[in-house]
Design a protein around this motif. Structure first.
Motif, short mmCIF file in Angstrom:
data_model
loop_
_atom_site.label_atom_id
_atom_site.label_comp_id
_atom_site.label_asym_id
_atom_site.label_seq_id
_atom_site.Cartn_x
_atom_site.Cartn_y
_atom_site.Cartn_z
N LEU A 328 0.82 -1.20 0.00
CA LEU A 328 0.00 0.00 0.00
C LEU A 328 0.86 1.26 0.00
N LYS A 329 1.98 1.22 0.70
CA LYS A 329 2.88 2.38 0.72
C LYS A 329 3.43 2.67 -0.67
N ARG A 330 3.55 1.63 -1.50
CA ARG A 330 4.11 1.82 -2.84
C ARG A 330 3.05 2.23 -3.87
N LEU A 331 1.78 2.25 -3.48
CA LEU A 331 0.71 2.53 -4.44
C LEU A 331 0.86 3.90 -5.12
N PRO A 332 1.19 4.99 -4.41
CA PRO A 332 1.33 6.27 -5.12
C PRO A 332 2.38 6.22 -6.22
N ASP A 333 3.53 5.58 -5.92
CA ASP A 333 4.58 5.46 -6.95
C ASP A 333 4.10 4.57 -8.09
N LEU A 334 3.40 3.48 -7.74
CA LEU A 334 2.89 2.60 -8.79
C LEU A 334 1.88 3.33 -9.68
N ARG A 335 1.05 4.18 -9.05
CA ARG A 335 0.07 4.96 -9.82
C ARG A 335 0.78 5.87 -10.80
#
Length: 367
Positions: A328-335
């Protein structure tokens, strides 16, 4: 410092704890405090290597530190340090020596308490003012019943059990020996059970009891409801923090730890050495296996296998939950990555469309 405290030297502390002393054995302290607040006349401790740097900022006269920090003793010249295997345990041992517990009063049954003539109160038991002991109660020897406490009819209490001020023990409860029930707890009240009849909530009868084993501690303002049919039970050695809710017909195993604001719905069962951390919520009829650990704020809606730790809502294996949180912490970067890839794909699609358009035009011209 209070009038009933004892002064003790660093040499005496090291001897009492079988520790290694570095510094002046004649340094004397007369009180204990946290490492960040301690004064030169006070004893403090650091519990682990990660806290060891706090010694430099502390004014404590003596500091108890972990044995594994022994090779760093030169880092604090002029300080008096005592190295032991378990610093917190050692610190609390000395704290009790410096300020021993107040001796137990022997006041007997206060004339300002209300004790029914059919009640039995054991030898050397104290019943403090404004306590109410109802009919057919049996209280063992060396017990303490705090002021304002109510012990309901037919309740049986073992030896050397303490029930603090303003606790309420409903009728027919059984409490073992060597128990501690702290102020304001409510044991044996009717459970929260209703049925709907003609548009009204009608209370269901709860004819069971509460049975508490030996050496059980129950914190302030905790509630344990009686069984609907059959008993709510808390087995020996269990420790329950303040503001815990245990509903009707729960069966709590031996040596459990239930931390503040944990809530157990009706008919929850637990094995031995189960831990429920703060604000954990356990749904009705769930079983927690031996040595299960339910993390703080975890919501449990199904049986949990023993010997494992659980986190999250709904509860799942703690390691799995940790992986999910990292993802979940990586979601902004993945987005952002996905958006960039979408731009690249759109650009490539435009180029491909242009190429296809050029090829089509060339074919028509050749024809």
């Amino acid at each position: 410092m209070t009038a009933n405290s004892n002064r003790v030297t660093a040499g005496q502390i090291a001897e009492m704890l079988n520790g290694t002393l570095v510094g002046d054995p004649e340094v004397t302290v007369g009180w204990v405090n946290l490492i960040e607040d301690a004064e030169p006349d006070e004893l403090a401790f650091v519990g682990s290597l990660k806290e060891i740097s706090r010694i430099s900022q502390s004014r404590a006269g003596i500091v108890i530190v972990p044995t594994e920090a022994g090779d760093q003793s030169d880092s604090w010249p002029g300080r008096t340090l005592i190295f032991v295997q378990h610093p917190e345990v050692g610190f609390l041992t000395i704290a009790e020596h410096i300020r021993p517990p107040r001796p137990r009063a022997n006041v007997g049954v206060s004339p300002h308490a209300v004790v029914h003539p059919t009640a039995t109160v054991g030898a050397r038991t104290n019943v403090h003012p404004m306590a109410v002991i109802e009919r057919d109660v049996v209280i063992g020897e060396f017990c303490d019943i705090g002021p304002g406490t109510v012990i309901g009819a037919g309740t049986v209490i073992g030896d050397e059990t303490t029930i603090d001020a303003n606790a309420v023990i409903y009728p027919d409860v059984e409490i073992g020996s060597h128990c501690e029930l702290h102020a304001g707890c409510v044991i044996g009240g009717i459970g929260f059970g209703y049925r709907q009849e003609n548009g009204h909530h009608v209370r269901l009868p709860h004819v069971g009891r509460v049975r508490i084993g030996d050496d059980v501690h129950i914190g302030s303002c905790t509630i344990v409801d009686r069984g609907k049919a059959g008993d709510t039970t808390i087995d020996s050695g269990t420790r329950i923090d303040g503001q815990v809710m245990i509903a009707h017909n729960c069966r709590i195993g031996k040596h459990n730890l239930l931390i503040s604001q944990t809530g157990l719905a009706g008919s929850v069962t637990t094995g031995e050495y189960v831990v429920c951390a703060g604000q954990a919520g356990i749904a009705d009829h769930v079983h927690l296996g031996d040595h299960a650990i339910i993390g703080a704020k975890t919501g449990v809606h199904r049986d949990m296998q023993g010997g494992r730790a659980y986190l999250g809502i709904p509860a799942r294996d703690a390691a799995e939950h940790a992986r999910e949180q990292m993802a979940l912490k990586r979601l902004p970067d993945l987005r952002d990555t996905v958006k960039e890839l979408q731009k690249q794909i759109s650009g490539m699609q435009e180029q491909l469309d242009q190429l296809n358009s050029s090829d089509s035009s060339g074919t028509r011209d050749a024809a």
